[in-house]
Design a protein around this motif. Structure first.
Motif, PDB file in Angstrom:
ATOM      1  N   PHE A   8      22.144 -26.864  -4.553  1.00 46.39           N
ATOM      2  CA  PHE A   8      20.814 -27.428  -4.321  1.00 46.39           C
ATOM      3  C   PHE A   8      19.887 -27.004  -5.453  1.00 46.39           C
ATOM      4  O   PHE A   8      19.721 -25.812  -5.727  1.00 46.39           O
ATOM      5  CB  PHE A   8      20.279 -26.937  -2.973  1.00 46.39           C
ATOM      6  CG  PHE A   8      18.966 -27.539  -2.572  1.00 46.39           C
ATOM      7  CD1 PHE A   8      18.896 -28.840  -2.110  1.00 46.39           C
ATOM      8  CD2 PHE A   8      17.797 -26.794  -2.654  1.00 46.39           C
ATOM      9  CE1 PHE A   8      17.683 -29.398  -1.725  1.00 46.39           C
ATOM     10  CE2 PHE A   8      16.583 -27.337  -2.278  1.00 46.39           C
ATOM     11  CZ  PHE A   8      16.526 -28.646  -1.816  1.00 46.39           C
ATOM     12  N   ASN A   9      19.294 -27.983  -6.116  1.00 43.67           N
ATOM     13  CA  ASN A   9      18.424 -27.696  -7.253  1.00 43.67           C
ATOM     14  C   ASN A   9      17.040 -27.261  -6.788  1.00 43.67           C
ATOM     15  O   ASN A   9      16.489 -27.805  -5.827  1.00 43.67           O
ATOM     16  CB  ASN A   9      18.287 -28.939  -8.144  1.00 43.67           C
ATOM     17  CG  ASN A   9      19.600 -29.343  -8.774  1.00 43.67           C
ATOM     18  OD1 ASN A   9      20.388 -28.491  -9.186  1.00 43.67           O
ATOM     19  ND2 ASN A   9      19.858 -30.646  -8.843  1.00 43.67           N
ATOM     20  N   SER A  10      16.496 -26.295  -7.483  1.00 44.19           N
ATOM     21  CA  SER A  10      15.152 -25.830  -7.170  1.00 44.19           C
ATOM     22  C   SER A  10      14.146 -26.967  -7.333  1.00 44.19           C
ATOM     23  O   SER A  10      14.189 -27.712  -8.314  1.00 44.19           O
ATOM     24  CB  SER A  10      14.765 -24.676  -8.101  1.00 44.19           C
ATOM     25  OG  SER A  10      13.379 -24.397  -8.010  1.00 44.19           O
ATOM     26  N   PRO A  11      13.225 -27.124  -6.381  1.00 43.08           N
ATOM     27  CA  PRO A  11      12.215 -28.181  -6.498  1.00 43.08           C
ATOM     28  C   PRO A  11      11.128 -27.857  -7.512  1.00 43.08           C
ATOM     29  O   PRO A  11      10.257 -28.696  -7.777  1.00 43.08           O
ATOM     30  CB  PRO A  11      11.640 -28.260  -5.079  1.00 43.08           C
ATOM     31  CG  PRO A  11      11.810 -26.885  -4.533  1.00 43.08           C
ATOM     32  CD  PRO A  11      13.094 -26.369  -5.120  1.00 43.08           C
ATOM     33  N   TYR A  12      11.187 -26.660  -8.085  1.00 43.87           N
ATOM     34  CA  TYR A  12      10.133 -26.220  -9.001  1.00 43.87           C
ATOM     35  C   TYR A  12      10.514 -26.398 -10.471  1.00 43.87           C
ATOM     36  O   TYR A  12       9.841 -25.865 -11.357  1.00 43.87           O
ATOM     37  CB  TYR A  12       9.779 -24.767  -8.704  1.00 43.87           C
ATOM     38  CG  TYR A  12       9.402 -24.552  -7.250  1.00 43.87           C
ATOM     39  CD1 TYR A  12       8.282 -25.179  -6.707  1.00 43.87           C
ATOM     40  CD2 TYR A  12      10.190 -23.763  -6.420  1.00 43.87           C
ATOM     41  CE1 TYR A  12       7.950 -25.006  -5.369  1.00 43.87           C
ATOM     42  CE2 TYR A  12       9.861 -23.587  -5.083  1.00 43.87           C
ATOM     43  CZ  TYR A  12       8.741 -24.210  -4.567  1.00 43.87           C
ATOM     44  OH  TYR A  12       8.418 -24.048  -3.239  1.00 43.87           O
ATOM     45  N   GLU A  13      11.620 -27.109 -10.708  1.00 42.76           N
ATOM     46  CA  GLU A  13      12.053 -27.440 -12.069  1.00 42.76           C
ATOM     47  C   GLU A  13      12.165 -26.198 -12.954  1.00 42.76           C
ATOM     48  O   GLU A  13      11.736 -26.189 -14.109  1.00 42.76           O
ATOM     49  CB  GLU A  13      11.094 -28.457 -12.700  1.00 42.76           C
ATOM     50  CG  GLU A  13      11.031 -29.779 -11.939  1.00 42.76           C
ATOM     51  CD  GLU A  13      10.105 -30.784 -12.599  1.00 42.76           C
ATOM     52  OE1 GLU A  13       9.439 -30.407 -13.586  1.00 42.76           O
ATOM     53  OE2 GLU A  13      10.052 -31.935 -12.133  1.00 42.76           O
ATOM     54  N   ASP A  14      12.754 -25.145 -12.386  1.00 43.01           N
ATOM     55  CA  ASP A  14      12.957 -23.915 -13.152  1.00 43.01           C
ATOM     56  C   ASP A  14      14.426 -23.707 -13.503  1.00 43.01           C
ATOM     57  O   ASP A  14      14.808 -22.639 -13.993  1.00 43.01           O
ATOM     58  CB  ASP A  14      12.430 -22.705 -12.369  1.00 43.01           C
ATOM     59  CG  ASP A  14      13.002 -22.632 -10.955  1.00 43.01           C
ATOM     60  OD1 ASP A  14      13.951 -23.385 -10.650  1.00 43.01           O
ATOM     61  OD2 ASP A  14      12.492 -21.836 -10.143  1.00 43.01           O
ATOM     62  N   GLY A  15      15.257 -24.721 -13.240  1.00 40.91           N
ATOM     63  CA  GLY A  15      16.663 -24.649 -13.607  1.00 40.91           C
ATOM     64  C   GLY A  15      17.541 -23.871 -12.647  1.00 40.91           C
ATOM     65  O   GLY A  15      18.744 -23.748 -12.878  1.00 40.91           O
ATOM     66  N   GLN A  16      16.988 -23.361 -11.569  1.00 43.16           N
ATOM     67  CA  GLN A  16      17.771 -22.564 -10.627  1.00 43.16           C
ATOM     68  C   GLN A  16      18.443 -23.464  -9.589  1.00 43.16           C
ATOM     69  O   GLN A  16      17.954 -24.544  -9.261  1.00 43.16           O
ATOM     70  CB  GLN A  16      16.878 -21.546  -9.912  1.00 43.16           C
ATOM     71  CG  GLN A  16      16.242 -20.522 -10.833  1.00 43.16           C
ATOM     72  CD  GLN A  16      15.499 -19.452 -10.053  1.00 43.16           C
ATOM     73  OE1 GLN A  16      16.041 -18.844  -9.131  1.00 43.16           O
ATOM     74  NE2 GLN A  16      14.245 -19.228 -10.415  1.00 43.16           N
ATOM     75  N   THR A  17      19.567 -22.989  -9.073  1.00 43.75           N
ATOM     76  CA  THR A  17      20.263 -23.659  -7.975  1.00 43.75           C
ATOM     77  C   THR A  17      20.747 -22.612  -6.986  1.00 43.75           C
ATOM     78  O   THR A  17      20.861 -21.427  -7.331  1.00 43.75           O
ATOM     79  CB  THR A  17      21.481 -24.472  -8.469  1.00 43.75           C
ATOM     80  OG1 THR A  17      22.437 -23.572  -9.051  1.00 43.75           O
ATOM     81  CG2 THR A  17      21.074 -25.529  -9.480  1.00 43.75           C
ATOM     82  N   LYS A  18      21.029 -23.045  -5.773  1.00 47.38           N
ATOM     83  CA  LYS A  18      21.652 -22.163  -4.791  1.00 47.38           C
ATOM     84  C   LYS A  18      22.493 -23.011  -3.843  1.00 47.38           C
ATOM     85  O   LYS A  18      22.183 -24.192  -3.604  1.00 47.38           O
ATOM     86  CB  LYS A  18      20.610 -21.350  -4.025  1.00 47.38           C
ATOM     87  CG  LYS A  18      19.773 -22.123  -3.028  1.00 47.38           C
ATOM     88  CD  LYS A  18      18.861 -21.162  -2.264  1.00 47.38           C
ATOM     89  CE  LYS A  18      18.042 -21.880  -1.206  1.00 47.38           C
ATOM     90  NZ  LYS A  18      17.179 -20.936  -0.440  1.00 47.38           N
ATOM     91  N   PRO A  19      23.584 -22.443  -3.312  1.00 46.80           N
ATOM     92  CA  PRO A  19      24.449 -23.226  -2.427  1.00 46.80           C
ATOM     93  C   PRO A  19      23.799 -23.449  -1.064  1.00 46.80           C
ATOM     94  O   PRO A  19      23.269 -22.519  -0.459  1.00 46.80           O
ATOM     95  CB  PRO A  19      25.709 -22.364  -2.308  1.00 46.80           C
ATOM     96  CG  PRO A  19      25.235 -20.967  -2.571  1.00 46.80           C
ATOM     97  CD  PRO A  19      24.110 -21.083  -3.552  1.00 46.80           C
ATOM     98  N   ILE A  20      23.844 -24.675  -0.605  1.00 41.01           N
ATOM     99  CA  ILE A  20      23.307 -25.048   0.700  1.00 41.01           C
ATOM    100  C   ILE A  20      24.412 -25.730   1.505  1.00 41.01           C
ATOM    101  O   ILE A  20      25.087 -26.635   1.002  1.00 41.01           O
ATOM    102  CB  ILE A  20      22.114 -26.014   0.567  1.00 41.01           C
ATOM    103  CG1 ILE A  20      20.921 -25.315  -0.082  1.00 41.01           C
ATOM    104  CG2 ILE A  20      21.714 -26.573   1.936  1.00 41.01           C
ATOM    105  CD1 ILE A  20      20.282 -24.238   0.766  1.00 41.01           C
ATOM    106  N   LYS A  21      24.593 -25.285   2.720  1.00 35.30           N
ATOM    107  CA  LYS A  21      25.496 -25.967   3.649  1.00 35.30           C
ATOM    108  C   LYS A  21      24.636 -26.828   4.559  1.00 35.30           C
ATOM    109  O   LYS A  21      23.869 -26.320   5.373  1.00 35.30           O
ATOM    110  CB  LYS A  21      26.302 -24.953   4.470  1.00 35.30           C
ATOM    111  CG  LYS A  21      27.321 -25.599   5.407  1.00 35.30           C
ATOM    112  CD  LYS A  21      28.133 -24.539   6.140  1.00 35.30           C
ATOM    113  CE  LYS A  21      29.176 -25.170   7.046  1.00 35.30           C
ATOM    114  NZ  LYS A  21      29.975 -24.133   7.767  1.00 35.30           N
ATOM    115  N   LEU A  22      24.756 -28.136   4.396  1.00 44.22           N
ATOM    116  CA  LEU A  22      23.933 -29.079   5.146  1.00 44.22           C
ATOM    117  C   LEU A  22      24.786 -29.740   6.223  1.00 44.22           C
ATOM    118  O   LEU A  22      25.872 -30.256   5.941  1.00 44.22           O
ATOM    119  CB  LEU A  22      23.359 -30.130   4.199  1.00 44.22           C
ATOM    120  CG  LEU A  22      22.272 -31.053   4.759  1.00 44.22           C
ATOM    121  CD1 LEU A  22      21.041 -30.252   5.173  1.00 44.22           C
ATOM    122  CD2 LEU A  22      21.883 -32.104   3.714  1.00 44.22           C
ATOM    123  N   ILE A  23      24.292 -29.703   7.459  1.00 51.42           N
ATOM    124  CA  ILE A  23      25.029 -30.249   8.601  1.00 51.42           C
ATOM    125  C   ILE A  23      24.159 -31.283   9.302  1.00 51.42           C
ATOM    126  O   ILE A  23      23.079 -30.966   9.798  1.00 51.42           O
ATOM    127  CB  ILE A  23      25.430 -29.141   9.591  1.00 51.42           C
ATOM    128  CG1 ILE A  23      26.244 -28.056   8.879  1.00 51.42           C
ATOM    129  CG2 ILE A  23      26.216 -29.726  10.761  1.00 51.42           C
ATOM    130  CD1 ILE A  23      26.616 -26.882   9.767  1.00 51.42           C
TER     131      ILE A  23
END
Length: 327
Positions: free
Chosen positions: A106-121
């Motif tokens: 999941f890409n950061s909404p703040y356009e800082d290049g960060q991502t983190k794993p999201i498990k979406l159900i």
């Protein structure tokens, strides 16, 4: 040298009390009773086990990627929202009959290049499939309750009746595991349909109106539902003493072993779930009275069907993305 007559010399005759040696304490009759020693030892072991068990439950709930649940009535737009978040495209979908589960960066909404794993159900909204929530609630860090803002006026009572048992389950889960409050975003979806503008940008006035509308309507319906539950003796609390003391109203042992039933439950509610955790004390319903759950309101819209990810994104998912990122 002789002392003057009539004067008395006072001396400190108090003696320091003797401290009993440890051996004499261990010789106490109770400590010589094998049954008492066995019972005390068993109690200590039980308390240590329960402490480690509950710590393990709290840790397991938050391990791995952040889990976010999409819940809500049928045809509210959950599957389209799922597709947009995961694949960055908006296609026409049909009512789901089984959960959709994926883990993605999941890409950061703040356009800082960060991502983190999201498990979406994405959980189906069909009444016969509502128990699916209980399979995934233990691992959920956040929940999006998706509401079709256009259909809310005519379906408000049904939406509130869908929401209440979900809050009961989430509240009991947080309280019994003593975990952090589950974050819930009640989302006024399809807000872009409230405006005739063809722009990808949803006017801020429309977003504000949608948030206010969903909160106002659901507050009214939850208040009506609370009055009905309290009148029937199935829900509500006379005093919220648990909150004053800093613990759940269910008490220490309810938190330790699970809350007891309050009688007739909401549809879809487990017998062991304490419905009173969401109703608060006397008076009207308040979202702040829901224990173990942190509730906020938002608005969203996906824009035209078939919009590709290379096209202009717009602001329709800004609040959703910020909510997921901050979990």
């Amino acid at each position: 040298m002789s002392l003057p007559q009539g004067k008395v010399v006072l001396t400190d005759t108090a003696t320091t009390p003797e401290v009993e040696p440890l051996s004499s304490l261990l010789a106490h009759p109770l400590l010589q009773d094998p049954k008492f020693v066995a019972a005390a030892g068993g109690l200590v072991v039980l308390l240590i086990f329960l402490s480690l068990f509950r710590t393990g439950k709290k840790a397991s709930r938050r391990s791995g990627p952040t889990t976010v649940l999409l819940v809500g009535p049928s045809d509210s737009g959950k599957t389209s929202l799922f597709t947009k978040l995961v694949h960055e495209t908006y296609i026409q979908t049909h009512t789901s009959i089984r959960p959709s589960i994926t883990t993605f960066p999941f890409n950061s909404p703040y356009e800082d290049g960060q991502t983190k794993p999201i498990k979406l159900i994405d959980l189906p909204g069909h009444p016969r499939l509502k128990d699916e929530l209980k399979k995934y609630v233990k691992e959920a860090s956040a929940v999006l309750f998706v509401v079709d803002i256009q259909a809310l006026v005519r379906n408000s009572a049904a939406v509130a009746e869908d929401l209440a048992p979900i809050l009961v389950t989430l509240s009991n889960q947080s309280i019994t595991t003593q975990s952090e409050p589950t974050k819930v975003l009640i989302l006024a979806h399809k807000t872009d349909l409230l405006t005739r503008s063809s722009s990808y940008e949803i006017p801020e006035s429309s977003l504000t109106t949608a948030r206010a509308r969903v909160k106002s309507i659901l507050t009214r319906e939850m208040d009506r539902l609370k009055a009905t539950r309290t009148k029937s003796g199935a829900g509500g609390k006379i005093e919220s003493l648990g909150k004053v003391a800093g613990i759940s109203s269910s008490g220490f042992f309810a938190k330790l072993f699970g809350s007891g039933s309050t009688g007739v439950g909401l549809e879809g509610e487990d017998e062991g779930e304490d419905e009173s955790l969401i109703w608060g004390g006397k008076g009207g319903f308040s979202w702040d009275d829901v224990e173990g759950v942190e509730i906020t309101f938002g608005a969203s819209g996906l824009g035209p069907v078939g919009a590709k990810k290379q096209e202009k994104e717009g602001n329709g998912l800004d609040e959703v993305k910020s909510f997921i990122w901050e979990v």
